[in-house]
Design a protein around this motif. Structure first.
Motif, PDB file in Angstrom:
ATOM      1  N   THR A  68       0.850  -1.188   0.000  1.00  0.00           N
ATOM      2  CA  THR A  68       0.000   0.000   0.000  1.00  0.00           C
ATOM      3  C   THR A  68       0.886   1.238   0.000  1.00  0.00           C
ATOM      4  OG1 THR A  68      -1.765  -1.154   1.186  1.00  0.00           O
ATOM      5  CG2 THR A  68      -1.789   1.254   1.280  1.00  0.00           C
ATOM      6  N   LYS A  69       0.717   2.088  -1.008  1.00  0.00           N
ATOM      7  CA  LYS A  69       1.515   3.319  -1.092  1.00  0.00           C
ATOM      8  C   LYS A  69       0.912   4.427  -0.238  1.00  0.00           C
ATOM      9  CE  LYS A  69       2.954   4.555  -5.262  1.00  0.00           C
ATOM     10  NZ  LYS A  69       3.038   4.702  -6.731  1.00  0.00           N
ATOM     11  N   TYR A  70      -0.403   4.627  -0.344  1.00  0.00           N
ATOM     12  CA  TYR A  70      -1.060   5.635   0.474  1.00  0.00           C
ATOM     13  C   TYR A  70      -2.573   5.482   0.387  1.00  0.00           C
ATOM     14  CZ  TYR A  70      -0.895   8.107  -4.021  1.00  0.00           C
ATOM     15  OH  TYR A  70      -0.982   8.420  -5.340  1.00  0.00           O
ATOM     16  N   PHE A  71      -3.255   6.228   1.248  1.00  0.00           N
ATOM     17  CA  PHE A  71      -4.710   6.216   1.328  1.00  0.00           C
ATOM     18  C   PHE A  71      -5.241   7.577   0.885  1.00  0.00           C
ATOM     19  CE2 PHE A  71      -3.023   3.415   4.600  1.00  0.00           C
ATOM     20  CZ  PHE A  71      -3.691   2.233   4.322  1.00  0.00           C
ATOM     21  N   GLU A 137       5.370  14.442   2.369  1.00  0.00           N
ATOM     22  CA  GLU A 137       5.368  14.709   3.812  1.00  0.00           C
ATOM     23  C   GLU A 137       4.886  13.499   4.594  1.00  0.00           C
ATOM     24  OE1 GLU A 137       2.821  18.119   4.102  1.00  0.00           O
ATOM     25  OE2 GLU A 137       4.335  19.462   3.242  1.00  0.00           O
ATOM     26  N   ARG A 138       3.938  12.769   4.037  1.00  0.00           N
ATOM     27  CA  ARG A 138       3.385  11.612   4.735  1.00  0.00           C
ATOM     28  C   ARG A 138       4.308  10.410   4.661  1.00  0.00           C
ATOM     29  NH1 ARG A 138      -3.110  11.814   3.263  1.00  0.00           N
ATOM     30  NH2 ARG A 138      -3.546  13.522   4.679  1.00  0.00           N
ATOM     31  N   ARG A 139       5.043  10.256   3.583  1.00  0.00           N
ATOM     32  CA  ARG A 139       5.882   9.077   3.367  1.00  0.00           C
ATOM     33  C   ARG A 139       7.275   9.238   3.963  1.00  0.00           C
ATOM     34  NH1 ARG A 139       3.787   4.341   3.053  1.00  0.00           N
ATOM     35  NH2 ARG A 139       5.771   3.370   2.960  1.00  0.00           N
ATOM     36  N   SER A 144      12.641   6.241   7.981  1.00  0.00           N
ATOM     37  CA  SER A 144      13.766   6.004   8.890  1.00  0.00           C
ATOM     38  C   SER A 144      13.362   5.640  10.313  1.00  0.00           C
ATOM     39  CB  SER A 144      14.653   7.252   8.911  1.00  0.00           C
ATOM     40  OG  SER A 144      13.885   8.348   9.352  1.00  0.00           O
ATOM     41  N   GLU A 145      12.071   5.548  10.571  1.00  0.00           N
ATOM     42  CA  GLU A 145      11.616   5.317  11.943  1.00  0.00           C
ATOM     43  C   GLU A 145      11.363   3.835  12.212  1.00  0.00           C
ATOM     44  OE1 GLU A 145      11.730   7.636  14.038  1.00  0.00           O
ATOM     45  OE2 GLU A 145      11.765   9.412  12.764  1.00  0.00           O
ATOM     46  N   ASP A 146      11.353   3.488  13.522  1.00  0.00           N
ATOM     47  CA  ASP A 146      11.002   2.117  13.894  1.00  0.00           C
ATOM     48  C   ASP A 146       9.493   1.935  13.713  1.00  0.00           C
ATOM     49  OD1 ASP A 146       9.509   2.267  16.655  1.00  0.00           O
ATOM     50  OD2 ASP A 146      11.175   3.692  16.784  1.00  0.00           O
ATOM     51  N   ALA A 147       9.038   0.702  13.773  1.00  0.00           N
ATOM     52  CA  ALA A 147       7.651   0.371  13.454  1.00  0.00           C
ATOM     53  C   ALA A 147       6.654   1.075  14.377  1.00  0.00           C
ATOM     54  CB  ALA A 147       7.449  -1.141  13.505  1.00  0.00           C
ATOM     55  N   THR A 148       6.952   1.154  15.661  1.00  0.00           N
ATOM     56  CA  THR A 148       6.027   1.806  16.598  1.00  0.00           C
ATOM     57  C   THR A 148       5.884   3.278  16.259  1.00  0.00           C
ATOM     58  OG1 THR A 148       6.606   0.231  18.326  1.00  0.00           O
ATOM     59  CG2 THR A 148       5.553   2.276  19.037  1.00  0.00           C
ATOM     60  N   THR A 149       6.997   3.942  15.996  1.00  0.00           N
ATOM     61  CA  THR A 149       6.969   5.363  15.636  1.00  0.00           C
ATOM     62  C   THR A 149       6.216   5.566  14.323  1.00  0.00           C
ATOM     63  OG1 THR A 149       9.078   5.640  16.747  1.00  0.00           O
ATOM     64  CG2 THR A 149       8.398   7.418  15.275  1.00  0.00           C
ATOM     65  N   ARG A 150       6.433   4.670  13.355  1.00  0.00           N
ATOM     66  CA  ARG A 150       5.717   4.769  12.071  1.00  0.00           C
ATOM     67  C   ARG A 150       4.208   4.662  12.300  1.00  0.00           C
ATOM     68  NH1 ARG A 150       9.803   1.136   9.898  1.00  0.00           N
ATOM     69  NH2 ARG A 150       8.251  -0.502   9.693  1.00  0.00           N
ATOM     70  N   TYR A 151       3.803   3.761  13.193  1.00  0.00           N
ATOM     71  CA  TYR A 151       2.373   3.608  13.471  1.00  0.00           C
ATOM     72  C   TYR A 151       1.815   4.857  14.143  1.00  0.00           C
ATOM     73  CZ  TYR A 151      -2.080   1.957  15.222  1.00  0.00           C
ATOM     74  OH  TYR A 151      -3.416   1.849  15.492  1.00  0.00           O
ATOM     75  N   LEU A 152       2.529   5.396  15.098  1.00  0.00           N
ATOM     76  CA  LEU A 152       2.066   6.613  15.777  1.00  0.00           C
ATOM     77  C   LEU A 152       1.969   7.780  14.791  1.00  0.00           C
ATOM     78  CD1 LEU A 152       4.056   6.261  19.121  1.00  0.00           C
ATOM     79  CD2 LEU A 152       1.579   5.988  18.792  1.00  0.00           C
ATOM     80  N   PHE A 154       1.424   7.409  11.580  1.00  0.00           N
ATOM     81  CA  PHE A 154       0.270   7.074  10.741  1.00  0.00           C
ATOM     82  C   PHE A 154      -1.019   7.597  11.395  1.00  0.00           C
ATOM     83  CE2 PHE A 154      -3.351   4.292   9.968  1.00  0.00           C
ATOM     84  CZ  PHE A 154      -3.438   4.343   8.593  1.00  0.00           C
ATOM     85  N   LEU A 155      -1.140   7.411  12.708  1.00  0.00           N
ATOM     86  CA  LEU A 155      -2.332   7.875  13.429  1.00  0.00           C
ATOM     87  C   LEU A 155      -2.486   9.391  13.333  1.00  0.00           C
ATOM     88  CD1 LEU A 155      -2.163   5.668  16.660  1.00  0.00           C
ATOM     89  CD2 LEU A 155      -3.627   5.353  14.654  1.00  0.00           C
ATOM     90  N   GLU A 156      -1.368  10.107  13.320  1.00  0.00           N
ATOM     91  CA  GLU A 156      -1.414  11.570  13.174  1.00  0.00           C
ATOM     92  C   GLU A 156      -1.792  11.976  11.752  1.00  0.00           C
ATOM     93  OE1 GLU A 156       1.967  13.880  14.519  1.00  0.00           O
ATOM     94  OE2 GLU A 156       2.267  12.459  16.160  1.00  0.00           O
TER      95      GLU A 156
END
Length: 189
Positions: A68-71, A137-139, A144-152, A154-156
């Motif tokens: 998935t590239k983006y929503f 900006e979204r991608r 470079s972030e870890d998975a938890t940071t990427r998820y957080l 994503f929520l923003e």
């Protein structure tokens, strides 16, 4: 239609006659969940505006995995621009992940608007520029972030999306397995 008019007027001024012409070229379409707005290997023939629902842009990598590239959520344009403008086969799918309501413009009608309405091309250019900036900006921060940071993050970035779509698509977007995403969600709640 008023959502689309409000949207385009952020990018430039149009008179009532121009707005009526644009309105007359648009067709409201329902796209069922799991249907495709456009498909890889085919030339994009339409521009859409999401009135309700969420679509995602995805592709298959060389291992056959779906990425998935983006929503794209409400009040945004949806088009495979490179395919649409250059009349080349698309490399991605635009897939409805909820039932969607879209305004659709055919290629013929979109081009007619570009040739008829003075300033429409400038408005379209501003919309596309904003969308490209948003995409970067979204991608970019996610890389470079870890998975938890990427998820957080994503929520923003997508606060209105997370509870409306399958976790498998979020995992694909974040580049993690679904089980990893479940662990991350459990650890932060």
């Amino acid at each position: 239609m008023k959502e689309f008019i409000t949207y385009i007027l952020q990018f430039g001024n149009l008179n009532q006659q121009q707005l009526e012409l644009i309105s007359n070229k648009a067709t409201e379409v329902n796209l069922q969940k799991d249907a495709y707005f456009s498909e890889a290997g085919k030339i994009a023939q339409q521009v859409g505006f999401v009135l309700d629902g969420i679509v995602r842009v995805c592709y298959y990598n060389n291992k056959g995995e779906e990425i998935t590239k983006y929503f794209i959520e409400e009040n945004n344009l949806v088009v495979d621009l490179e395919s649409f403008d250059n009349e080349i086969p698309s490399s991605a799918y635009v897939h409805a992940i909820t039932d969607c309501k879209l305004l659709i413009f055919s290629k013929k009608d979109w081009n007619e608007l570009l040739h008829t309405i003075i300033g429409w091309d400038a408005i379209v250019h501003k919309i596309i520029s904003k969308a490209l900036r948003q995409k970067v900006e979204r991608r970019s921060p996610l890389v470079s972030e870890d998975a938890t940071t990427r998820y957080l993050m994503f929520l923003e970035i997508y606060p209105n999306v997370v509870n409306r779509i399958p976790l498998s698509y979020i995992a694909s977007y974040l580049g993690v397995t679904q089980s990893s995403l479940s662990r991350i969600r459990k650890n932060i709640s």
